[in-house]
Structures are given as structure tokens and as C-alpha cells.
Design an enzyme around this catalytic site. Structure first.
Site, PDB file in Angstrom:
ATOM      1  N   PRO A  10       0.823  -1.217   0.000  1.00  0.00           N
ATOM      2  CA  PRO A  10       0.000   0.000   0.000  1.00  0.00           C
ATOM      3  C   PRO A  10       0.853   1.261   0.000  1.00  0.00           C
ATOM      4  O   PRO A  10       1.927   1.282   0.612  1.00  0.00           O
ATOM      5  CB  PRO A  10      -0.783  -0.090   1.320  1.00  0.00           C
ATOM      6  CG  PRO A  10      -0.621  -1.467   1.817  1.00  0.00           C
ATOM      7  CD  PRO A  10       0.625  -2.029   1.225  1.00  0.00           C
TER       8      PRO A  10
ATOM      9  N   LEU B  38       7.215   2.405   3.415  1.00  0.00           N
ATOM     10  CA  LEU B  38       8.172   1.514   2.757  1.00  0.00           C
ATOM     11  C   LEU B  38       8.788   2.160   1.513  1.00  0.00           C
ATOM     12  O   LEU B  38       9.244   1.466   0.612  1.00  0.00           O
ATOM     13  CB  LEU B  38       7.478   0.180   2.402  1.00  0.00           C
ATOM     14  CG  LEU B  38       6.889  -0.570   3.611  1.00  0.00           C
ATOM     15  CD1 LEU B  38       6.103  -1.792   3.162  1.00  0.00           C
ATOM     16  CD2 LEU B  38       7.998  -1.013   4.578  1.00  0.00           C
ATOM     17  N   GLY B  39       8.796   3.473   1.476  1.00  0.00           N
ATOM     18  CA  GLY B  39       9.468   4.164   0.370  1.00  0.00           C
ATOM     19  C   GLY B  39       8.719   4.066  -0.942  1.00  0.00           C
ATOM     20  O   GLY B  39       9.333   4.040  -2.024  1.00  0.00           O
TER      21      GLY B  39
ATOM     22  N   SER C 285       6.808   6.277  -2.471  1.00  0.00           N
ATOM     23  CA  SER C 285       6.830   7.436  -3.376  1.00  0.00           C
ATOM     24  C   SER C 285       8.110   7.416  -4.201  1.00  0.00           C
ATOM     25  O   SER C 285       8.087   7.644  -5.416  1.00  0.00           O
ATOM     26  CB  SER C 285       6.675   8.752  -2.608  1.00  0.00           C
ATOM     27  OG  SER C 285       7.780   8.983  -1.786  1.00  0.00           O
TER      28      SER C 285
ATOM     29  N   ALA D  28       9.993   4.757  -4.898  1.00  0.00           N
ATOM     30  CA  ALA D  28       9.997   3.608  -5.817  1.00  0.00           C
ATOM     31  C   ALA D  28       9.094   3.892  -7.024  1.00  0.00           C
ATOM     32  O   ALA D  28       9.430   3.520  -8.159  1.00  0.00           O
ATOM     33  CB  ALA D  28       9.548   2.345  -5.088  1.00  0.00           C
TER      34      ALA D  28
ATOM     35  N   ASP E   4      16.035   7.411   0.205  1.00  0.00           N
ATOM     36  CA  ASP E   4      15.047   6.562  -0.472  1.00  0.00           C
ATOM     37  C   ASP E   4      15.365   6.401  -1.970  1.00  0.00           C
ATOM     38  O   ASP E   4      15.384   5.281  -2.474  1.00  0.00           O
ATOM     39  CB  ASP E   4      13.625   7.120  -0.281  1.00  0.00           C
ATOM     40  CG  ASP E   4      13.057   6.777   1.095  1.00  0.00           C
ATOM     41  OD1 ASP E   4      13.836   6.401   1.976  1.00  0.00           O
ATOM     42  OD2 ASP E   4      11.829   6.892   1.277  1.00  0.00           O
TER      43      ASP E   4
HETATM   44  O1  PMV Z   1       8.540   6.964   5.302  1.00  0.00           O
HETATM   45  P1  PMV Z   1       9.415   6.963   4.107  1.00  0.00           P
HETATM   46  O2  PMV Z   1       9.525   5.643   3.475  1.00  0.00           O
HETATM   47  O3  PMV Z   1       9.020   8.035   3.124  1.00  0.00           O
HETATM   48  O4  PMV Z   1      10.911   7.331   4.616  1.00  0.00           O
HETATM   49  C1  PMV Z   1      11.244   8.620   5.082  1.00  0.00           C
HETATM   50  C2  PMV Z   1      12.629   8.661   5.639  1.00  0.00           C
HETATM   51  C3  PMV Z   1      13.027   9.963   6.358  1.00  0.00           C
HETATM   52  O5  PMV Z   1      14.334   9.760   6.902  1.00  0.00           O
HETATM   53  C4  PMV Z   1      12.082  10.294   7.487  1.00  0.00           C
HETATM   54  C5  PMV Z   1      13.061  11.152   5.394  1.00  0.00           C
HETATM   55  C6  PMV Z   1      14.216  11.120   4.395  1.00  0.00           C
HETATM   56  O6  PMV Z   1      14.102  11.827   3.388  1.00  0.00           O
HETATM   57  O7  PMV Z   1      15.231  10.434   4.611  1.00  0.00           O
END
Ligand code: PMV
Length: 326
Positions: free
Chosen positions: A108, A113-114, A116, A118, A158
Site C-alpha cells: 500500500p 516503505l518508500g 513514493s 519507488a 530513499d
Molecule cells: O517513510 P518513508 O519511506 O518516506 O521514509 C522517510 C525517511 C526519512 O528519513 C524520514 C526522510 C528522508 O528523506 O530520509
């Protein structure tokens, strides 16, 4: 640049942050792993100037000449920044033609889990592929630009893992980055547990910035602690000392909780994992919802699967595949 294909499909991995999220935005190291769940982008060329985008039950069509207006109107859904990504990538090739674009995700959106990054990385890769290009450095910088549209101040971690895959140490130095691939155990598994709470990464990153601005000295102490945990974790991963890796993950969670980016649900899930034999557990990504990651040894695998059977979970190994043409 010459158009070589009329159809293209590419994918990029989603990821977990094992250590160092948030503080990575301020130059501290983080450890990230690509996982086996991916995002796929398929495109085909149209004979008009419309971009038709289909993602997560959103289906929108915009004329290429109207895409930049989205920036003034403000993004009201997940698809809008991706229209800009498509536009910017086409402009990189001085190309102006319509596209049908379909993006499918194994996980989802908003689950920490990154997704956006990916989604953007797979989309940019698939457009590059139309022109027979696969330049990882350029795809990184366009993906980073995309992340900047989605949340103002991304670290770049990411996009780095979406593109490289595997297990990496990431560190940002002003406008530069350091990416060190780490060897990893091919059998190593993580359990991912969704909290069911969606959150917006940009908001969480902004919250942390205001915490930092209010109390810079305290933030500095937290950031140094995060760095210390991450450095210890690098050593523990190299030594395959997973009991220690687990302990450090839990310690990292406690630090993020004190920073204020956890939630009651995330804390409860971490507690539940630890009570059921996990070596360690922590929130992953921006926090405030999203998912937790759980490290376990083979003896406790079934017990943990049973303990979380009421939740949405999956078990994954680290994936060596970064962006890929399908
Ligand atoms: O929640 P995610 O998967 O978008 O990861 C964000 C990671 C952060 O360290 C909070 C922000 C970043 O740009 O590194």
C-alpha cells in the site's frame, strides 16, 4: 534523442530503513535495505498530447501543456506529483507526446516503505528506456527532484536504495551523498507489520524540523545517539551478530519514540513483537504510522507469524535488485 520504443515497463524496489531515519536528513548515516516488494510502471505512447495516469484507483488524464499548472493549484492526490515527474522526464529528452501510464504496487502507498520514491524511480526508468537510456546517476537525480516535490527536504536515502537495491549505508553531505553497499546474509529475513495508520512523510519531516528548531541542543544529542547506534549496527551486521542487530533496532525505535515520531499503535506493535520472541523491532521510515520491521531467528518465526496473524504482515528478504527494465 531518438525514440526507440513505443512501450516500456520498469520496476523499482520498496525499502526498509533499518537504522537512522530522520537524522539522515541532517547528515547522519542510515542503513537501508531494498525488499522483495516492488512498484511497476508501464507506459505506452499515444498519438496525442495527453498523459493518462492510472495509480492506486486514481485515473486522471491531463494534457501535457497543462501539467505544470498542477504546481500552482497544489497537489491533491498521489498522482499529481507523478504527472510533474513524467513531464520533467519527457523534457529531459525534449520529447512532447502523450502517454498511457499504469503504476502498480505490491504494497500500500503510505505504508512507510518508500513507495513514493519507488514509484518515481520506476516511472523515470521506464521513460528513459523508451530512449534506450539507463543512466543510474541521472535517474537518481530526477528521483530526488521528485521526492523534493512530494516532501520538501528529503535526505536522498530513499532514491538511493530504490536505484541500487541491496543493503546500503547512506549519508548526505550538503549537496553530495555517500553510498556504501554492505555485504548481507542472503537468508536474512524481516517481518513487516502494517500499522494501518497512513501518514504523510513530508509532515513528519516538518515536525522533526520544528522539534530541532525549538531545541537544537537536545536534537544534537539525539542525532549523535542515532549515529552511534547506526555505527554499532554496521559492525554487528558485518559480524552477523543478529541478536545485537535486533537490540540496536529496538534501541533505535526508543530513540525515535522519544523524538516524537512514533505512535501508540507502533509502540504496541513493537512491544508485541518483543513479547513474542523477536530479536528486535522498530518503526521504519517517517513514523507516525506506516509499518514496523521485526528481526527474528528461525526458532521464533512461527511464533511471531501466529502472534501477528490478525495484522497485515509479510516476510521479506533483502532484494539485490534496484531499478530494473521488465
Ligand atoms: O517513510 P518513508 O519511506 O518516506 O521514509 C522517510 C525517511 C526519512 O528519513 C524520514 C526522510 C528522508 O528523506 O530520509
Amino acid at each position: 534523442m531518438k525514440l526507440l520504443k513505443v512501450y516500456s515497463r520498469a520496476s523499482a524496489p520498496t525499502k526498509i530503513i533499518l537504522f537512522g531515519e530522520h537524522f539522515v536528513v541532517y547528515g547522519k548515516p542510515a542503513i537501508l535495505a531494498a525488499i522483495e516488494k516492488r512498484i511497476y510502471s508501464s507506459i505506452n505512447i499515444r498519438n496525442d498530447n495527453s498523459i493518462n495516469l492510472n495509480i492506486n484507483n486514481i485515473h486522471e488524464e491531463i494534457d501535457i501543456d497543462n501539467i505544470l499548472l498542477l504546481k500552482d493549484k497544489g497537489f491533491t492526490n498521489l498522482a499529481h506529483p507523478l504527472f510533474i515527474v513524467i513531464y520533467d522526464t519527457l523534457m529531459r529528452f525534449n520529447a512532447r507526446f502523450g502517454l498511457n501510464v499504469k503504476i502498480d504496487s505490491d504494497v500500500p502507498f503510505g505504508s512507510g516503505l518508500g513507495t513514493s520514491s519507488a514509484a518515481s524511480a520506476s516511472l523515470i526508468t521506464t521513460i528513459f528506456n523508451l530512449f534506450g537510456m539507463f543512466d543510474k546517476e541521472e535517474i537518481f537525480s530526477l528521483t530526488l527532484n521528485a521526492e523534493k516535490l512530494i516532501h520538501n527536504n528529503p535526505s536522498g536515502a530513499d532514491p538511493a536504495i530504490s536505484i541500487s537495491g541491496g543493503l546500503i549505508i547512506f549519508r548526505k553531505y550538503d549537496d553530495n551523498k555517500m553510498i556504501i553497499p554492505l555485504e548481507y546474509d542472503k537468508e536474512l529475513e524481516f517481518m513487516i507489520v502494517y500499522s494501518g495508520e497512513e501518514r504523510i512523510t513530508g509532515k513528519m519531516v516538518d515536525n522533526v524540523r520544528s522539534i530541532k528548531d525549538k531545541n537544537p541542543q537536545l536534537f544534537e544529542i539525539f542525532a549523535n545517539k542515532s549515529e552511534e547506534i547506526t555505527q554499532d549496527a554496521i559492525q554487528a551486521l558485518k559480524n552477523k551478530d543478529y541478536a545485537l542487530v535486533g537490540k540496536l533496532m529496538t534501541k533505535n525505535h526508543e530513540l525515535l519514540n522519544r523524538l516524537g515520531v512514533s505512535s501508540q499503535t507502533l509502540n504496541r506493535l513493537v512491544e508485541h513483537a518483543l513479547n513474542n520472541g523477536a530479536l528486535g523491532a522498530k518503526l521504519t521510515g517517517a513514523g507516525g504510522g506506516g509499518s514496523i520491521i521485526v528481526l527474528f531467528n528461525a526458532d521464533n518465526r512461527n511464533r511471531l507469524l501466529e502472534a501477528f496473524k490478525g495484522n497485515k504482515i509479510f516476510v521479506t528478504k533483502i532484494s539485490n535488485n534496484g531499478i530494473k527494465i521488465e
